[in-house]
Design a protein around this motif. Sequence first.
Motif, PDB file in Angstrom:
ATOM      1  N   LEU A  59     -13.000   5.645  -4.495  1.00 48.67           N
ATOM      2  CA  LEU A  59     -12.921   6.026  -3.082  1.00 48.67           C
ATOM      3  C   LEU A  59     -13.412   7.429  -2.803  1.00 48.67           C
ATOM      4  N   HIS A  60     -13.531   8.247  -3.841  1.00 48.70           N
ATOM      5  CA  HIS A  60     -13.969   9.620  -3.594  1.00 48.70           C
ATOM      6  C   HIS A  60     -14.986  10.058  -4.637  1.00 48.70           C
ATOM      7  N   SER A  61     -15.795  11.019  -4.230  1.00 51.18           N
ATOM      8  CA  SER A  61     -16.833  11.588  -5.087  1.00 51.18           C
ATOM      9  C   SER A  61     -17.231  12.911  -4.454  1.00 51.18           C
ATOM     10  N   TYR A  62     -18.319  13.473  -4.917  1.00 50.63           N
ATOM     11  CA  TYR A  62     -18.789  14.701  -4.283  1.00 50.63           C
ATOM     12  C   TYR A  62     -19.227  14.430  -2.841  1.00 50.63           C
ATOM     13  N   GLN A  63     -19.516  13.158  -2.508  1.00 46.55           N
ATOM     14  CA  GLN A  63     -19.935  12.796  -1.157  1.00 46.55           C
ATOM     15  C   GLN A  63     -18.752  12.650  -0.197  1.00 46.55           C
ATOM     16  N   ARG A  64     -17.629  12.210  -0.707  1.00 47.39           N
ATOM     17  CA  ARG A  64     -16.428  12.002   0.109  1.00 47.39           C
ATOM     18  C   ARG A  64     -15.230  12.536  -0.664  1.00 47.39           C
ATOM     19  N   SER A  65     -14.451  13.347   0.012  1.00 50.96           N
ATOM     20  CA  SER A  65     -13.289  13.952  -0.640  1.00 50.96           C
ATOM     21  C   SER A  65     -12.156  12.929  -0.773  1.00 50.96           C
ATOM     22  N   ALA A  66     -11.229  13.235  -1.659  1.00 49.58           N
ATOM     23  CA  ALA A  66     -10.053  12.384  -1.821  1.00 49.58           C
ATOM     24  C   ALA A  66      -9.258  12.368  -0.523  1.00 49.58           C
ATOM     25  N   ARG A  67      -9.245  13.485   0.182  1.00 49.46           N
ATOM     26  CA  ARG A  67      -8.518  13.572   1.455  1.00 49.46           C
ATOM     27  C   ARG A  67      -9.119  12.616   2.490  1.00 49.46           C
ATOM     28  N   GLU A  68     -10.439  12.576   2.561  1.00 54.31           N
ATOM     29  CA  GLU A  68     -11.110  11.660   3.482  1.00 54.31           C
ATOM     30  C   GLU A  68     -10.836  10.210   3.081  1.00 54.31           C
ATOM     31  N   ALA A  69     -10.866   9.958   1.778  1.00 53.45           N
ATOM     32  CA  ALA A  69     -10.582   8.609   1.280  1.00 53.45           C
ATOM     33  C   ALA A  69      -9.172   8.180   1.662  1.00 53.45           C
ATOM     34  N   LEU A  70      -8.221   9.078   1.466  1.00 56.41           N
ATOM     35  CA  LEU A  70      -6.827   8.736   1.763  1.00 56.41           C
ATOM     36  C   LEU A  70      -6.592   8.572   3.261  1.00 56.41           C
ATOM     37  N   ALA A  71      -7.263   9.355   4.083  1.00 62.77           N
ATOM     38  CA  ALA A  71      -7.131   9.215   5.537  1.00 62.77           C
ATOM     39  C   ALA A  71      -7.720   7.877   5.995  1.00 62.77           C
ATOM     40  N   THR A  72      -8.732   7.398   5.305  1.00 62.28           N
ATOM     41  CA  THR A  72      -9.307   6.091   5.631  1.00 62.28           C
ATOM     42  C   THR A  72      -8.384   4.981   5.146  1.00 62.28           C
ATOM     43  N   LEU A  73      -7.826   5.157   3.967  1.00 59.39           N
ATOM     44  CA  LEU A  73      -6.936   4.160   3.376  1.00 59.39           C
ATOM     45  C   LEU A  73      -5.594   4.104   4.099  1.00 59.39           C
ATOM     46  N   HIS A  74      -5.096   5.266   4.505  1.00 56.31           N
ATOM     47  CA  HIS A  74      -3.794   5.382   5.179  1.00 56.31           C
ATOM     48  C   HIS A  74      -3.987   6.123   6.504  1.00 56.31           C
ATOM     49  N   GLU A  91      -1.962  11.219  -2.696  1.00 59.46           N
ATOM     50  CA  GLU A  91      -2.902  11.727  -3.709  1.00 59.46           C
ATOM     51  C   GLU A  91      -2.444  11.350  -5.114  1.00 59.46           C
ATOM     52  N   ARG A  92      -1.156  11.502  -5.354  1.00 58.48           N
ATOM     53  CA  ARG A  92      -0.597  11.164  -6.668  1.00 58.48           C
ATOM     54  C   ARG A  92      -0.743   9.667  -6.950  1.00 58.48           C
ATOM     55  N   ASP A  93      -0.457   8.844  -5.941  1.00 57.45           N
ATOM     56  CA  ASP A  93      -0.572   7.391  -6.117  1.00 57.45           C
ATOM     57  C   ASP A  93      -2.019   6.984  -6.412  1.00 57.45           C
ATOM     58  N   LEU A  94      -2.972   7.536  -5.652  1.00 56.32           N
ATOM     59  CA  LEU A  94      -4.384   7.222  -5.878  1.00 56.32           C
ATOM     60  C   LEU A  94      -4.809   7.636  -7.289  1.00 56.32           C
ATOM     61  N   ALA A  95      -4.442   8.838  -7.693  1.00 59.22           N
ATOM     62  CA  ALA A  95      -4.802   9.318  -9.029  1.00 59.22           C
ATOM     63  C   ALA A  95      -4.186   8.424 -10.108  1.00 59.22           C
ATOM     64  N   HIS A  96      -2.934   8.037  -9.909  1.00 57.45           N
ATOM     65  CA  HIS A  96      -2.245   7.191 -10.895  1.00 57.45           C
ATOM     66  C   HIS A  96      -2.927   5.827 -11.016  1.00 57.45           C
ATOM     67  N   VAL A  97      -3.218   5.201  -9.880  1.00 55.72           N
ATOM     68  CA  VAL A  97      -3.823   3.867  -9.908  1.00 55.72           C
ATOM     69  C   VAL A  97      -5.237   3.921 -10.492  1.00 55.72           C
ATOM     70  N   GLN A  98      -6.000   4.946 -10.122  1.00 57.41           N
ATOM     71  CA  GLN A  98      -7.358   5.064 -10.655  1.00 57.41           C
ATOM     72  C   GLN A  98      -7.319   5.295 -12.167  1.00 57.41           C
ATOM     73  N   ALA A  99      -6.419   6.146 -12.632  1.00 50.75           N
ATOM     74  CA  ALA A  99      -6.297   6.397 -14.074  1.00 50.75           C
ATOM     75  C   ALA A  99      -5.849   5.134 -14.808  1.00 50.75           C
ATOM     76  N   LEU A 100      -4.928   4.407 -14.230  1.00 55.33           N
ATOM     77  CA  LEU A 100      -4.451   3.165 -14.837  1.00 55.33           C
ATOM     78  C   LEU A 100      -5.587   2.140 -14.920  1.00 55.33           C
ATOM     79  N   ALA A 101      -6.350   2.011 -13.846  1.00 56.24           N
ATOM     80  CA  ALA A 101      -7.491   1.081 -13.850  1.00 56.24           C
ATOM     81  C   ALA A 101      -8.492   1.471 -14.942  1.00 56.24           C
ATOM     82  N   GLY A 102      -8.776   2.745 -15.042  1.00 52.58           N
ATOM     83  CA  GLY A 102      -9.695   3.218 -16.073  1.00 52.58           C
ATOM     84  C   GLY A 102      -9.180   2.936 -17.474  1.00 52.58           C
ATOM     85  N   SER A 103      -7.897   3.165 -17.698  1.00 52.53           N
ATOM     86  CA  SER A 103      -7.348   2.945 -19.043  1.00 52.53           C
ATOM     87  C   SER A 103      -7.343   1.462 -19.410  1.00 52.53           C
ATOM     88  N   ILE A 104      -7.106   0.591 -18.438  1.00 49.31           N
ATOM     89  CA  ILE A 104      -7.139  -0.854 -18.718  1.00 49.31           C
ATOM     90  C   ILE A 104      -8.548  -1.266 -19.133  1.00 49.31           C
TER      91      ILE A 104
END
Length: 136
Positions: A59-74, A91-104
């Motif tokens: 949801l985020h990259s150098y093109q879109r911030s995590a804040r923008e992603a979260l405002a779109t998501l929530h 922010e914590r939830d997004l980071a946790h889910v993304q890290a979990l997805a990556g580790s799987i």
Amino acid sequence: MQFLIVMVVAAIFVGWIGWRGFEVISLNQKLRDNETIANYPYQHRVLRVEGRTAVMSALHSYQRSAREALATLHPELRLASDGDRSWQRAERDLAHVQALAGSIILSSPGISRIRWELDSNWYHLTAMQHQRAGSH
């Protein structure tokens, strides 16, 4: 004889494409099988596999911030102040889910790296849904 060689090469290529498609489908199934990831409002997924690298949606990259992603998501977060705990929790939830997805995905045989790619299509579809909802 040349025709036979071309057909064999074509069959190998089609088989390789099919295998890569199957690999992506099975990796995405692993993500859907995880309750935390499946219940998150954004579905991280494997877009493609390049060698030993899984390219995953983000949801985020150098093109879109995590804040923008979260405002779109929530959308309710848009009204919250910067210091509001809701932002920190999101922010914590997004980071946790993304890290979990990556580790799987990294635990899968044949995958040794993850490359995150902005999910521009998700933003486009989300904007279309908001426009459609606003027109009713």
